[in-house]
Structure formats: structure tokens, C-alpha cells
Design a protein around this motif. Structure first.
Motif, mmCIF file in Angstrom:
data_model
loop_
_atom_site.group_PDB
_atom_site.id
_atom_site.type_symbol
_atom_site.label_atom_id
_atom_site.label_comp_id
_atom_site.label_asym_id
_atom_site.label_seq_id
_atom_site.Cartn_x
_atom_site.Cartn_y
_atom_site.Cartn_z
ATOM 1 N N HIS A 137 0.829 -1.199 0.000
ATOM 2 C CA HIS A 137 0.000 0.000 0.000
ATOM 3 C C HIS A 137 0.871 1.260 0.000
ATOM 4 N N ALA A 138 1.951 1.241 0.755
ATOM 5 C CA ALA A 138 2.845 2.408 0.815
ATOM 6 C C ALA A 138 3.462 2.693 -0.555
ATOM 7 N N ARG A 139 3.853 1.639 -1.290
ATOM 8 C CA ARG A 139 4.422 1.842 -2.626
ATOM 9 C C ARG A 139 3.362 2.392 -3.586
ATOM 10 N N ARG A 140 2.141 1.882 -3.485
ATOM 11 C CA ARG A 140 1.068 2.382 -4.349
ATOM 12 C C ARG A 140 0.719 3.832 -3.987
ATOM 13 N N PHE A 141 0.690 4.128 -2.702
ATOM 14 C CA PHE A 141 0.398 5.496 -2.269
ATOM 15 C C PHE A 141 1.479 6.447 -2.785
ATOM 16 N N ALA A 142 2.732 6.024 -2.733
ATOM 17 C CA ALA A 142 3.835 6.859 -3.228
ATOM 18 C C ALA A 142 3.664 7.135 -4.720
ATOM 19 N N ALA A 143 3.220 6.135 -5.468
ATOM 20 C CA ALA A 143 2.985 6.340 -6.908
ATOM 21 C C ALA A 143 1.879 7.375 -7.119
ATOM 22 N N ALA A 144 0.822 7.316 -6.322
ATOM 23 C CA ALA A 144 -0.265 8.291 -6.431
ATOM 24 C C ALA A 144 0.203 9.669 -5.969
ATOM 25 N N ALA A 145 0.989 9.703 -4.916
ATOM 26 C CA ALA A 145 1.465 10.988 -4.380
ATOM 27 C C ALA A 145 2.410 11.687 -5.356
ATOM 28 N N ALA A 146 3.071 10.918 -6.215
ATOM 29 C CA ALA A 146 4.001 11.499 -7.179
ATOM 30 C C ALA A 146 3.283 12.238 -8.305
ATOM 31 N N LEU A 147 1.980 12.031 -8.420
ATOM 32 C CA LEU A 147 1.193 12.713 -9.451
ATOM 33 C C LEU A 147 0.763 14.090 -8.951
ATOM 34 N N SER A 148 0.469 14.960 -9.896
ATOM 35 C CA SER A 148 -0.095 16.253 -9.510
ATOM 36 C C SER A 148 -1.561 16.044 -9.135
ATOM 37 N N SER A 149 -2.138 17.035 -8.518
ATOM 38 C CA SER A 149 -3.553 16.968 -8.142
ATOM 39 C C SER A 149 -4.433 16.747 -9.372
ATOM 40 N N ASP A 150 -4.163 17.459 -10.440
ATOM 41 C CA ASP A 150 -4.937 17.292 -11.677
ATOM 42 C C ASP A 150 -4.773 15.893 -12.252
ATOM 43 N N GLU A 151 -3.546 15.370 -12.206
ATOM 44 C CA GLU A 151 -3.312 14.015 -12.715
ATOM 45 C C GLU A 151 -4.081 12.982 -11.889
ATOM 46 N N ARG A 152 -4.087 13.159 -10.567
ATOM 47 C CA ARG A 152 -4.844 12.226 -9.715
ATOM 48 C C ARG A 152 -6.327 12.271 -10.045
ATOM 49 N N ASP A 153 -6.864 13.470 -10.295
ATOM 50 C CA ASP A 153 -8.275 13.592 -10.681
ATOM 51 C C ASP A 153 -8.553 12.820 -11.964
ATOM 52 N N VAL A 154 -7.643 12.919 -12.936
ATOM 53 C CA VAL A 154 -7.804 12.200 -14.201
ATOM 54 C C VAL A 154 -7.762 10.687 -13.951
ATOM 55 N N VAL A 155 -6.830 10.244 -13.148
ATOM 56 C CA VAL A 155 -6.721 8.812 -12.858
ATOM 57 C C VAL A 155 -7.985 8.307 -12.167
ATOM 58 N N VAL A 156 -8.481 9.064 -11.202
ATOM 59 C CA VAL A 156 -9.706 8.660 -10.497
ATOM 60 C C VAL A 156 -10.873 8.574 -11.478
ATOM 61 N N ARG A 157 -11.018 9.562 -12.335
ATOM 62 C CA ARG A 157 -12.104 9.524 -13.331
ATOM 63 C C ARG A 157 -11.956 8.313 -14.242
ATOM 64 N N PHE A 158 -10.731 8.064 -14.687
ATOM 65 C CA PHE A 158 -10.480 6.937 -15.590
ATOM 66 C C PHE A 158 -10.787 5.607 -14.904
ATOM 67 N N LEU A 159 -10.262 5.414 -13.704
ATOM 68 C CA LEU A 159 -10.479 4.136 -13.017
ATOM 69 C C LEU A 159 -11.949 3.940 -12.642
ATOM 70 N N THR A 160 -12.628 5.010 -12.302
ATOM 71 C CA THR A 160 -14.066 4.922 -12.014
ATOM 72 C C THR A 160 -14.823 4.520 -13.272
ATOM 73 N N ALA A 161 -14.485 5.137 -14.393
ATOM 74 C CA ALA A 161 -15.131 4.789 -15.664
ATOM 75 C C ALA A 161 -14.805 3.349 -16.054
ATOM 76 N N LEU A 162 -13.571 2.924 -15.796
ATOM 77 C CA LEU A 162 -13.173 1.557 -16.108
ATOM 78 C C LEU A 162 -13.955 0.554 -15.253
ATOM 79 N N ALA A 163 -14.118 0.870 -13.976
ATOM 80 C CA ALA A 163 -14.892 -0.007 -13.094
ATOM 81 C C ALA A 163 -16.336 -0.114 -13.583
ATOM 82 N N GLU A 164 -16.904 1.005 -14.002
ATOM 83 C CA GLU A 164 -18.270 0.997 -14.536
ATOM 84 C C GLU A 164 -18.338 0.214 -15.839
ATOM 85 N N ALA A 165 -17.324 0.362 -16.693
ATOM 86 C CA ALA A 165 -17.292 -0.366 -17.965
ATOM 87 C C ALA A 165 -17.159 -1.875 -17.744
#
Length: 175
Positions: A137-165
Motif C-alpha cells: 500500500h505504501a508503494r502504491r500510495f507513493a505512486a499516487a502521491a508522485a502525481l499532480s492533483s490534476d493528474e490524480r483527478d484524471v486517474v480517479v475519473r479513468f479508473l471509475t469509468a473503467l470499473a463501470e465499464a
């Protein structure tokens, strides 16, 4: 790219690409390939964790569910484990017996129902799981923390859409 990704992703009969340029299609394929690579890495890590703890997939699912229940202060019975893992009561008894002998689980009297027992993860297994999952979890969190706020928003939107798909559709939803 593997055969499955090529076979299922490259056919225009499954996806409308008319509004995309070739570089955009290539970029989309790169996203799909990156997802496949992550899924393979995740699968390999899960397999390594199972081998390390000498557990099979059903055992790991039961232990994960028990640890989550402990965090929430919920009592877990063998029936709860059977439902979570999707196995019969006889198979659940064998699973619990095996994990008790291996030192992963303990049986205790149910606090409200004398007709059944509750199942808990041993402190040693909980600690080992927390350490391995915690590091992951710490390694995954570090990968997310390395993104900008805007990039994290894009990733969240993408993964949410992927889960729905990926929600089962049509014939798959009926099963």
C-alpha cells in the motif's frame, strides 16, 4: 502486447475509433497495455504473498475478510466466511480447520449465539499481513502521491469509468 489485448482491442467492431487519430489510438493502446502490465504485477505480488504465507486464494480471501471485520468490530461466523469465499459449509469447515492448524485463525465462542462460533485471525497472521500489505500500500500510495492533483483527478475519473465499464452486461450479468 499479448494476443488477448491485440485480438480484443484492435477490432473496430468493438469500439468506435472514427473520432480518434492514429496517434490517439496508439496512446489508448498504450494505456491498455499499461493496465495489463499492472494487473500482471498485481497478480504476481498476490501470488508471492500467498506463497509466503503458504495460503491458497480462498484462504487469502477469508483472511482479508476477517481482518476487515476485525477493524470494523464485526463478529465473523463460518457462515460469513462461506458466503464471502463462495464455498460450501463443508469446504468452509475444512478451510477453517486447515487455517487453525497452520496458526492463522482461532475459534472463539460467539458472544451472542451459543449455537455457533466466531472466527478471528491470530495476532501473528494479522501482523504478517499488515506488514506485507502495508508495504504494498505504501508503494502504491507513493505512486499516487508522485502525481499532480490534476493528474490524480484524471486517474480517479479513468479508473471509475473503467470499473463501470467492467460491470457485467447482458448474459454475464444474469449469471
Amino acid at each position: 502486447m499479448d494476443l488477448e489485448l491485440n485480438y480484443f482491442s484492435n477490432g473496430p467492431e468493438f469500439s468506435d475509433r472514427s473520432q480518434l487519430t492514429q496517434p490517439e489510438i496508439t496512446q489508448c493502446m498504450s494505456v491498455m497495455e499499461a493496465l495489463r502490465n499492472w494487473r500482471e504485477a498485481d497478480r504476481a505480488l498476490s501470488e508471492a504473498s500467498r506463497r509466503y504465507m503458504r495460503l491458497n486464494e480462498s484462504d487469502m480471501r477469508a483472511i482479508r475478510m476477517l481482518m476487515q471485520a476485525q477493524k470494523q468490530g464485526r463478529v465473523v461466523t463460518p457462515k460469513d466466511i462461506a458466503h464471502e469465499v463462495g464455498i460450501s459449509s463443508a469446504s468452509t469447515t475444512k478451510l477453517i480447520d486447515r487455517l487453525v492448524v497452520a496458526g492463522h485463525l482461532i475459534r472463539a465462542p460467539h458472544p451472542k449465539d451459543q449455537r455457533t462460533i466466531c472466527i478471528d485471525v491470530t495476532p501473528q497472521t494479522a501482523q504478517a499481513a499488515r506488514e506485507t500489505v502495508g508495504r504494498q500500500h505504501a508503494r502504491r500510495f507513493a505512486a499516487a502521491a508522485a502525481l499532480s492533483s490534476d493528474e490524480r483527478d484524471v486517474v480517479v475519473r479513468f479508473l471509475t469509468a473503467l470499473a463501470e465499464a467492467d460491470e457485467p452486461q447482458g448474459d454475464l450479468a444474469a449469471q
